[in-house]
Design a protein around this motif. Structure first.
Motif, PDB file in Angstrom:
ATOM      1  N   GLY A 210      34.812  37.540  36.928  1.00 40.59           N
ATOM      2  CA  GLY A 210      34.760  36.968  38.268  1.00 40.59           C
ATOM      3  C   GLY A 210      34.172  37.926  39.283  1.00 40.59           C
ATOM      4  O   GLY A 210      33.073  37.705  39.797  1.00 40.59           O
ATOM      5  N   VAL A 211      34.896  39.007  39.559  1.00 38.11           N
ATOM      6  CA  VAL A 211      34.429  39.981  40.562  1.00 38.11           C
ATOM      7  C   VAL A 211      33.675  41.140  39.930  1.00 38.11           C
ATOM      8  O   VAL A 211      33.087  41.962  40.631  1.00 38.11           O
ATOM      9  CB  VAL A 211      35.606  40.522  41.401  1.00 38.11           C
ATOM     10  CG1 VAL A 211      36.327  39.388  42.103  1.00 38.11           C
ATOM     11  CG2 VAL A 211      36.589  41.313  40.548  1.00 38.11           C
ATOM     12  N   GLN A 212      33.719  41.216  38.586  1.00 38.98           N
ATOM     13  CA  GLN A 212      33.016  42.277  37.842  1.00 38.98           C
ATOM     14  C   GLN A 212      33.322  43.647  38.445  1.00 38.98           C
ATOM     15  O   GLN A 212      32.467  44.338  38.995  1.00 38.98           O
ATOM     16  CB  GLN A 212      31.504  42.003  37.820  1.00 38.98           C
ATOM     17  CG  GLN A 212      31.148  40.723  37.092  1.00 38.98           C
ATOM     18  CD  GLN A 212      29.675  40.388  37.102  1.00 38.98           C
ATOM     19  OE1 GLN A 212      28.831  41.280  37.195  1.00 38.98           O
ATOM     20  NE2 GLN A 212      29.348  39.104  37.006  1.00 38.98           N
ATOM     21  N   ILE A 213      34.582  44.009  38.281  1.00 40.29           N
ATOM     22  CA  ILE A 213      35.114  45.225  38.898  1.00 40.29           C
ATOM     23  C   ILE A 213      34.328  46.454  38.458  1.00 40.29           C
ATOM     24  O   ILE A 213      33.825  46.511  37.338  1.00 40.29           O
ATOM     25  CB  ILE A 213      36.619  45.362  38.537  1.00 40.29           C
ATOM     26  CG1 ILE A 213      37.386  46.039  39.654  1.00 40.29           C
ATOM     27  CG2 ILE A 213      36.836  46.039  37.213  1.00 40.29           C
ATOM     28  CD1 ILE A 213      37.605  45.169  40.843  1.00 40.29           C
ATOM     29  N   ARG A 214      34.233  47.426  39.330  1.00 37.00           N
ATOM     30  CA  ARG A 214      33.503  48.654  39.019  1.00 37.00           C
ATOM     31  C   ARG A 214      34.193  49.835  39.705  1.00 37.00           C
ATOM     32  O   ARG A 214      34.969  49.657  40.654  1.00 37.00           O
ATOM     33  CB  ARG A 214      32.055  48.541  39.486  1.00 37.00           C
ATOM     34  CG  ARG A 214      31.909  48.309  40.984  1.00 37.00           C
ATOM     35  CD  ARG A 214      30.479  48.007  41.404  1.00 37.00           C
ATOM     36  NE  ARG A 214      30.026  46.708  40.954  1.00 37.00           N
ATOM     37  CZ  ARG A 214      28.944  46.085  41.434  1.00 37.00           C
ATOM     38  NH1 ARG A 214      28.201  46.681  42.345  1.00 37.00           N
ATOM     39  NH2 ARG A 214      28.593  44.900  40.974  1.00 37.00           N
ATOM     40  N   ARG A 215      33.883  51.014  39.221  1.00 32.73           N
ATOM     41  CA  ARG A 215      34.421  52.220  39.845  1.00 32.73           C
ATOM     42  C   ARG A 215      33.934  52.297  41.291  1.00 32.73           C
ATOM     43  O   ARG A 215      32.795  51.960  41.595  1.00 32.73           O
ATOM     44  CB  ARG A 215      34.004  53.463  39.073  1.00 32.73           C
ATOM     45  CG  ARG A 215      34.540  53.521  37.643  1.00 32.73           C
ATOM     46  CD  ARG A 215      34.317  54.894  37.030  1.00 32.73           C
ATOM     47  NE  ARG A 215      35.182  55.884  37.655  1.00 32.73           N
ATOM     48  CZ  ARG A 215      36.436  56.119  37.284  1.00 32.73           C
ATOM     49  NH1 ARG A 215      36.978  55.427  36.308  1.00 32.73           N
ATOM     50  NH2 ARG A 215      37.161  57.059  37.890  1.00 32.73           N
ATOM     51  N   GLY A 216      34.815  52.729  42.180  1.00 36.05           N
ATOM     52  CA  GLY A 216      34.455  52.809  43.591  1.00 36.05           C
ATOM     53  C   GLY A 216      34.803  51.571  44.388  1.00 36.05           C
ATOM     54  O   GLY A 216      34.630  51.552  45.616  1.00 36.05           O
ATOM     55  N   ASP A 217      35.310  50.527  43.702  1.00 39.11           N
ATOM     56  CA  ASP A 217      35.753  49.332  44.430  1.00 39.11           C
ATOM     57  C   ASP A 217      37.067  49.616  45.149  1.00 39.11           C
ATOM     58  O   ASP A 217      37.873  50.462  44.726  1.00 39.11           O
ATOM     59  CB  ASP A 217      35.933  48.154  43.468  1.00 39.11           C
ATOM     60  CG  ASP A 217      34.643  47.380  43.230  1.00 39.11           C
ATOM     61  OD1 ASP A 217      33.780  47.378  44.134  1.00 39.11           O
ATOM     62  OD2 ASP A 217      34.499  46.794  42.140  1.00 39.11           O
ATOM     63  N   ARG A 218      37.279  48.882  46.239  1.00 40.92           N
ATOM     64  CA  ARG A 218      38.525  48.978  47.011  1.00 40.92           C
ATOM     65  C   ARG A 218      38.825  47.602  47.586  1.00 40.92           C
ATOM     66  O   ARG A 218      37.923  46.913  48.084  1.00 40.92           O
ATOM     67  CB  ARG A 218      38.386  50.005  48.131  1.00 40.92           C
ATOM     68  CG  ARG A 218      39.692  50.304  48.879  1.00 40.92           C
ATOM     69  CD  ARG A 218      39.503  51.290  50.007  1.00 40.92           C
ATOM     70  NE  ARG A 218      40.774  51.687  50.593  1.00 40.92           N
ATOM     71  CZ  ARG A 218      41.456  52.776  50.263  1.00 40.92           C
ATOM     72  NH1 ARG A 218      40.952  53.599  49.354  1.00 40.92           N
ATOM     73  NH2 ARG A 218      42.614  53.052  50.837  1.00 40.92           N
ATOM     74  N   SER A 345      37.585  29.147  37.696  1.00 41.72           N
ATOM     75  CA  SER A 345      36.130  29.315  37.668  1.00 41.72           C
ATOM     76  C   SER A 345      35.661  30.181  38.828  1.00 41.72           C
ATOM     77  O   SER A 345      36.325  30.275  39.865  1.00 41.72           O
ATOM     78  CB  SER A 345      35.433  27.949  37.733  1.00 41.72           C
ATOM     79  OG  SER A 345      35.589  27.360  39.018  1.00 41.72           O
ATOM     80  N   PHE A 346      34.499  30.794  38.649  1.00 42.04           N
ATOM     81  CA  PHE A 346      33.836  31.583  39.682  1.00 42.04           C
ATOM     82  C   PHE A 346      32.362  31.215  39.720  1.00 42.04           C
ATOM     83  O   PHE A 346      31.735  31.016  38.667  1.00 42.04           O
ATOM     84  CB  PHE A 346      33.942  33.088  39.390  1.00 42.04           C
ATOM     85  CG  PHE A 346      35.275  33.692  39.696  1.00 42.04           C
ATOM     86  CD1 PHE A 346      35.541  34.228  40.951  1.00 42.04           C
ATOM     87  CD2 PHE A 346      36.264  33.726  38.735  1.00 42.04           C
ATOM     88  CE1 PHE A 346      36.775  34.790  41.233  1.00 42.04           C
ATOM     89  CE2 PHE A 346      37.503  34.288  39.010  1.00 42.04           C
ATOM     90  CZ  PHE A 346      37.758  34.821  40.268  1.00 42.04           C
ATOM     91  N   ALA A 347      31.816  31.167  40.930  1.00 41.59           N
ATOM     92  CA  ALA A 347      30.374  31.040  41.073  1.00 41.59           C
ATOM     93  C   ALA A 347      29.718  32.344  40.621  1.00 41.59           C
ATOM     94  O   ALA A 347      30.383  33.381  40.532  1.00 41.59           O
ATOM     95  CB  ALA A 347      30.020  30.727  42.523  1.00 41.59           C
TER      96      ALA A 347
END
Length: 597
Positions: A210-218, A345-347
């Motif tokens: 969905g949000v495709q988390i990554r390092r540096g996210d907050r 679901s996610f766009a």
């Protein structure tokens, strides 16, 4: 002086593979990140690292376990935006108990209604223990009076309990993680039973796809903790991905929505979610002089869901905040519900708002989502936002009333099956049987259609108005009202009730800021003409004072509540049928003036 927990940390990023929420906290506690709490002025009041949260939760868990409650006993938590909620929620995880977040919002029904609502949930959930922060302690004390609770009160009331020598075995994947009450927009809230396996599966899908988390996210959030988006998405989501999160109280947001943007700017947050009305409120409150103080260029995921998505509201937000660096491509429409833990679901990420323009007449008459032709008049066009593809391992079907599958672009009820669907409604076998089939399909009660791989939501099945054979969505009537200069977003509610001749009569209740009787009459006439012209139906318009329309515990407008209030105001409780006399007299002026007094 306190400082917020850092954005970056030393732990390897991990979003799946946990057997329980307690195990996820054990892992996150090895890093430096955590939760940060801000007041209505945007000042940091407390920073709680995941390591500190784990330590405090284990301490409280030993005291809860010493009570000798059976494994899986319910612990009610009045879920205000406060660090003590986090401590109690995870103490339950370590103690083998089931937390039950309860609303922390005294709405316009007042103290008496809120206390009655709390008491009903305490009884329905069969809570054995109850907690409230200091600001809600008196409400809980009144609501729990006479109930057989082992302990009830604030964290201080639990501090003197004896400690157990050892904690029980950690939760197994098939055990309940929590009870999540639905918002109650169409009926009394029901407690969805969500297992450890279910919520962790949903979180893995949200974070990875969905949000495709990554390092540096907050993360930043003002969402209420008792709502599925606030609890699963913005409490459990950051923790399971070992990321820091900044919290603003829901009431503080409602009073000062610009503080949300201030925190996003100051902490360089990348992810935040809101129902559409939150974006609309911000757009209305932001002034040109504010824009130099905001830098929203790092905001890469502006999630939007929890209710019908109005593209026009989001466009106003994007236009207003463009000078502050906000990109409309950050909007991430999604669809979900408490019965599926959170998300379905996610766009596509980075797509922004994708709108499907439809022929409104064909949709109303045939429930077919035919794309609007280029020569179609604007008043004959309706639009719905693309909510994207289901998460991996989730099946979605659109079914007709007889249970058969419908063709692409045909509207029907949405059914889904997947790893995060609830086990059922707590203490309500009848409702569970109605919602869940023996082979795991969930009847969502939502109506929508598929176009290619994309899912579009058109409304709640129970909200659909059928007038003179036409299918009218209440949000379409509400949008006509909101387009008038006297009416703001979420100031209108549409529904239908039977007329004397057995047909349905459309009713539109509008909160009116205008006090002049002649201008009120002009607004009513404008609305009647627009609705007659665009939808081909007559509609009764009732103007009411501000703050009249009821809301659910999560802040959404309650159409069922608005309908009930309308019947009460017009003396129709015992016989909910509109007489022709009532239709003819259009009680707009009387309603505004009487309620104001």
């Amino acid at each position: 002086m306190q400082h917020p927990t850092p954005t970056n940390h030393s732990l390897p990023l991990k979003t799946s593979g946990f057997r329980s929420l307690a195990e996820a906290l054990d892992y996150a506690a090895g890093g430096e990140t955590g939760c940060n709490f801000y007041n209505g002025r945007g000042e940091l009041t407390e920073a709680l690292t995941y390591a500190e949260l784990r330590e405090q939760a284990l301490e409280l868990a030993s005291r809860l376990h010493a009570l000798g409650l059976e494994r899986g006993a319910r612990v009610a938590l009045v879920a205000d935006t406060h660090p003590h909620f986090h401590v109690f929620f995870f103490a339950c995880q370590y103690a083998g108990l089931v937390p039950v977040p309860l609303p922390a919002a005294v709405h316009l029904g007042g103290r008496e209604a809120f206390v009655a609502h709390l008491r009903a949930m305490l009884v329905d959930s069969q809570a054995r223990v109850a907690f409230a922060p200091d600001s809600f302690a008196a409400f809980l004390a009144e609501a729990s009076e006479g109930l057989e609770l082992e302990v009830s009160g604030t964290l201080a009331d639990f501090a003197d309990l004896p400690r157990a020598e050892r904690l029980p075995e950690p939760p197994a994947p098939e055990e309940l993680a929590y009870l999540q009450y639905t918002s109650g927009s169409t009926r009394f809230p029901r407690g969805t039973m969500i297992t450890q396996r279910a919520v962790l599966a949903n979180l893995a899908g949200i974070l990875q796809f969905g949000v495709q988390i990554r390092r540096g996210d907050r993360f930043t959030s003002w969402l209420p903790y008792y709502h599925d988006m606030g609890l699963v998405g913005l409490i459990l989501g950051p923790l399971v991905s070992q990321l820091s999160v900044d919290y603003l109280g829901t009431r503080d947001f409602a009073m000062r929505p610009r503080v949300w943007l201030k925190l996003m700017s100051a902490n360089r947050s990348t992810i935040s979610f809101s129902p559409p009305f939150g974006y609309a409120l911000c757009a209305r409150r932001v002034r040109a002089s504010d824009l130099d103080r905001f830098d929203l260029s790092s905001w890469r995921v502006a999630g939007v869901g929890a209710e019908m998505i109005r593209a026009s509201w989001l466009k106003r937000f994007a236009d207003a905040l463009a000078p502050a660096g906000f990109s409309p491509a950050a909007f991430l429409p999604c669809y979900g519900m408490a019965e599926c833990s959170l998300a379905v679901s996610f766009a596509p990420l980075g797509q922004g708002i994708d709108v499907d323009l439809l022929d409104a007449d064909v949709l109303a008459q045939d429930r077919h989502a035919r794309p609007a032709s280029a020569d179609l008049d604007d008043t004959r066009i309706t639009e719905f936002v693309n909510c994207g593809r289901p998460l991996p391992d989730y099946e979605v079907e659109i079914r007709a009333a007889d249970g058969s599958l419908v063709a692409e672009r045909e509207c029907g009820v949405i059914y889904l099956r997947g790893p995060s669907v609830m086990s059922g409604y707590a203490n309500n076998e009848e409702a569970s049987r109605e919602a869940l089939s023996h082979d795991g399909w969930l009847n969502t009660g939502d109506v929508g259609y598929r176009a290619g791989d994309s899912l579009f939501i058109t409304g709640r099945a129970k909200d659909l108005l059928i007038i003179n054979g036409r299918n009218i969505w209440p949000q379409d009537l509400e949008e006509v009202a909101e387009q008038q200069p006297e009416v703001r977003a979420e100031d209108a509610s549409a529904f239908s009730i039977p007329g004397e001749d057995g047909t349905e009569v459309a009713v539109l209740v509008v909160q009116c800021r205008e006090r002049d009787a002649f201008r009120q009459a002009d607004l009513v006439e404008r609305l009647k003409q627009r609705i007659q012209s665009e939808f081909g139906i007559a509609c009764l318009i009732e103007l009411v004072p501000l703050h009249t329309l009821p809301r659910t515990s999560s802040g959404k407008l309650s159409r069922s509540g608005a309908r009930l209030d309308f019947l009460r105001r017009n003396g129709l409780e015992s016989r909910p049928v509109l007489s022709q006399e009532l239709v003819d007299r259009t009680p707009h002026t009387d309603a505004v003036e009487t309620s104001r007094g």
